[in-house]
Design an enzyme around this catalytic site. Structure first.
Site, PDB file in Angstrom:
ATOM      1  N   CYS A   1       0.877  -1.166   0.000  1.00  9.19           N
ATOM      2  CA  CYS A   1       0.000   0.000   0.000  1.00  9.19           C
ATOM      3  C   CYS A   1       0.914   1.216   0.000  1.00  9.19           C
ATOM      4  CB  CYS A   1      -0.861  -0.002   1.258  1.00  9.19           C
ATOM      5  SG  CYS A   1      -1.873   1.470   1.447  1.00  9.19           S
ATOM      6  N   HIS A   2       0.603   2.212  -0.807  1.00 10.47           N
ATOM      7  CA  HIS A   2       1.524   3.356  -0.849  1.00 10.47           C
ATOM      8  C   HIS A   2       1.165   4.444   0.174  1.00 10.47           C
ATOM      9  CE1 HIS A   2      -1.047   4.659  -4.552  1.00 10.47           C
ATOM     10  NE2 HIS A   2      -1.703   4.702  -3.444  1.00 10.47           N
TER      11      HIS A   2
ATOM     12  N   ASP B   1      -3.103   7.553   4.814  1.00 11.72           N
ATOM     13  CA  ASP B   1      -4.535   7.270   4.908  1.00 11.72           C
ATOM     14  C   ASP B   1      -5.034   6.988   6.323  1.00 11.72           C
ATOM     15  OD1 ASP B   1      -5.002   7.560   2.202  1.00 11.72           O
ATOM     16  OD2 ASP B   1      -4.414   5.503   1.764  1.00 11.72           O
TER      17      ASP B   1
END
Lengths: 450, 450
Positions: free
Chosen positions: A172-173, A258
């Site tokens: 996941c970036h 996020d």
């Protein structure tokens, strides 16, 4: 020069596939490789393939590009399987969310309903992942499965528990948000050292250094002297906005990427109780999700695909040949060419890499990768309170979701909804569940959850 | 015949002390023992002492009874230290709860606010326990500390982590609810075998046999054929009422004793969203807590104390000499006289006795006790969904509460309140916290939580 085969499942995502080919072109060690684009959507596949082919020609790479709609064929002799596919599509998000709105649900801390990891999205993702994994174990059992598609948290846990022989990393970036923070603070990204452990979409900056000096004092000073001015200009739901700073004040570790933005479910709920509260915190998850909620007919992807039909446009002019910060091709290089480097990855917590997270659950941690595979770093973990929220809002819910999926239990889905911060009564939870299951596209899900 | 000294800290609880003396009188192996009653309330201490002395005389026991207001003196040469004291008293419960009501809190799933383990109650309990433990380690380091006072969950975890040399067992009679269930089903309590693992106030019947036969089918048949009739007659908030049966239907394990009753915080919230919903489930935690909310001037305890002044009343007529089901004196006997028996105890989960509960957290499990001490039984644990709720509603909250207590952090107390099922906004949580801290009796707590 290595000669590997990379199979991209769900290659129809033009931006993703192009970025990947671009990074491959810029990695001489892998220049003899073969990329097999696979997608079920023939039209998109063709467009992406053409675009990437032109890109490869423009950059004079030796990459071999192939395309197929047959997954098994794509997996033949694959050394790496990369998966980004989203089964339900954005219209699938929307359909569920609109039901959520109707029943009093809001964005903000709602991870399994008002988020792109809603249970009715994840259901199809789990199925897809499992069928890919079964094909890998059957056709190319020595291949690495690099999974970028959501949900990373639930699916890394699920697959990690169930398929122990699979060579598997979840990516996941989101952690790249640390570079955004650094740039806001005026710190050089080149000299940055950091640790951002946690579980996917819930990662926190615990170590932060630049030029061999602790950068937390820089952050603290920036908060004191410059943050107010920054808040005036930063967009809504910024990962360095008032909410992120407030969370840092509470917990002494900084939520990265996020972790507190709409991309990770806008955790936690109390910044989102009503529009007024959101405004106060400069939060607006509905606007953030506008591209899903009110899609324009001509979006970025369709523009890109248009370029396919206009040979006068140089693809390199749209995607200049500069290496991205995405780690995926670098990881392929480390694994293939035995170049040891540290990456942020999602793996099982078997070796207690993040203390406080159950050992049979996934964690997101720095990890050394070389030819032998990955070796996750044992971190010092997160502050007690953050770990408690992690257990409460991530582990407990994902456990219930996976239990629901594995046993096909509608009762367990109801438990998941009862754990949502916006559920106020069992009736409300039941109505939401029934209405989502009743959507015409969910025949398969209705048959699964009894 | 063993000759041990048992120190009862908080002996002013007449019902408890009498029951204990009664059980001692009925345990010939311990008849030469000394009981030291200790309480800070001289009047109550005197009354209890007189009462117990009369009881001992009526039953012609050889027990030696002592009384003191000096804890250190009571601990001198003690082999067992038993602790039931409640620092804030019932008026302390009430004061906090009334603030809770004012701010929109309800009984039902609220474990750290609308419950007798509210954070402003536990704070003083923790302090008391620690000072007792420090005295034990100083004065009688080989003594067993048998802690019955609430909170068992939070304090067993806290003390278990911090005082590793302490010989310590947490006890709660909540699991005895299994005998109530058995009697409702018409099963003989003599022939009953059961396992009720979990964490304190969150224990679930996973194994249930009578006369060597599985009793779950009996339960299922009773539910189908007789439960409706039973519900008509059972009181409100019964541990075998409609709510308990519904929880059993959901999870396939039966909530025992306080697990879902007001005594354990009326978990979970969705049976308690409003008066109407509570009525539907035959729940009424407010009535259950009536003895605290609307205390009568003449309660059971004061009646008992009155008996002290009326020598014509035989204490044995109030407390007939029949052994109670409380395990405490039996445990003393097992430890002293090396009589191995299995008891339900609260101990640390170090040996993973309840899988899924963190290893540094307490669990309530069956445990073999003999002269060597206790050996907790490795259980198969609880269903995934129940474990998830346990992590969410018990582990996460207790971790935050202990972190708040240990670091003296008001921020962490706010986190605890934000985790309450009735908290709808941060403002509400803050108001509750400030109002409780502002109570005149909480000077000490205000100084601790900064």
């Amino acid at each position: 020069m290595a000669d590997v085969k990379i199979s991209i499942i769900g290659a129809g995502s033009a931006t993703f596939s192009l970025a990947l080919v671009k990074d491959l072109c810029l990695t001489p060690n892998l220049s003899g490789s073969t990329v097999s684009f696979m997608d079920v959507d023939e039209e998109r596949l063709e467009a992406v393939y053409t675009l990437c082919k032109r890109y490869a020609e423009e950059t004079k790479t030796k990459l071999k590009l192939e395309k197929t709609t047959d997954r098994k064929k794509s997996l033949q002799d694959a050394d790496f399987v990369i998966n980004t596919a989203l089964v339900v599509g954005y219209s699938g998000y929307r359909a569920g969310w609109n039901i959520g709105f109707k029943h009093g649900y809001r964005f903000g801390g709602s991870y399994h309903i008002m988020h792109d990891e809603g249970f009715w999205i994840n259901f199809y993702q789990f199925r897809l992942f499992e069928s890919i994994v079964n094909d890998i174990l059957d056709i190319c059992p020595d291949a690495w499965y690099l999974k970028l598609a959501n949900p990373v948290l639930a699916a890394t846990t699920y697959l990690g528990r169930k398929y122990r022989k699979l060579k598997f990393i979840g990516l996941c970036h989101g952690y790249l948000g640390v570079f955004h923070l650094a740039s806001v603070l005026g710190l050089s990204s080149e000299k940055l050292e950091f640790k951002v452990p946690g579980v996917n979409h819930f990662v926190w900056l615990t170590d932060f250094r630049c030029n061999d000096e602790d950068s937390f004092p820089v952050l603290n000073e920036w908060i004191e002297k410059k943050s107010q001015k920054f808040f005036e200009k930063c967009g809504f739901s910024s990962d360095v906005g008032p909410k992120a700073i407030d969370l840092y004040r509470r917990f002494s570790v900084f939520p990265i990427g996020d972790t507190c933005t709409p991309g990770g479910g806008s955790w936690p709920w109390w910044y989102h109780t009503d529009d007024e509260t959101e405004k106060k915190w400069k939060e607006d998850p509905k606007s953030w999700w506008k591209w899903v909620l009110e899609p324009s007919k001509e979006d970025a992807v369709s523009k890109l695909i248009k370029a396919v039909h206009d040979p006068s446009v140089k693809v390199t002019s749209i995607y200049p040949p500069q290496k991205s910060r995405e780690s995926i091709i670098n990881i392929v290089e480390s694994l293939t060419c035995d170049i040891p480097r540290v990456y942020q990855v999602n793996v099982m917590n078997t070796e207690n890499l993040v203390p406080g997270v159950p050992l049979d659950f996934e964690v997101e941690v720095p990890s050394l990768i070389n030819k032998k595979g990955f070796k996750g770093e044992k971190t010092k973990g997160l502050p007690k309170a953050v770990t408690s929220y992690l257990l409460r809002d991530r582990v407990a819910t994902v456990e219930v979701e996976l239990e629901a999926y594995e046993t096909g239990s509608k009762k367990r889905l109801l438990d998941l909804i009862l754990m949502d911060p916006w559920t106020r009564s069992e009736e409300q939870a039941k109505s939401l569940l029934e209405d989502i299951l009743a959507l015409p596209q969910h025949t398969e899900m209705r048959e699964h959850y009894l």
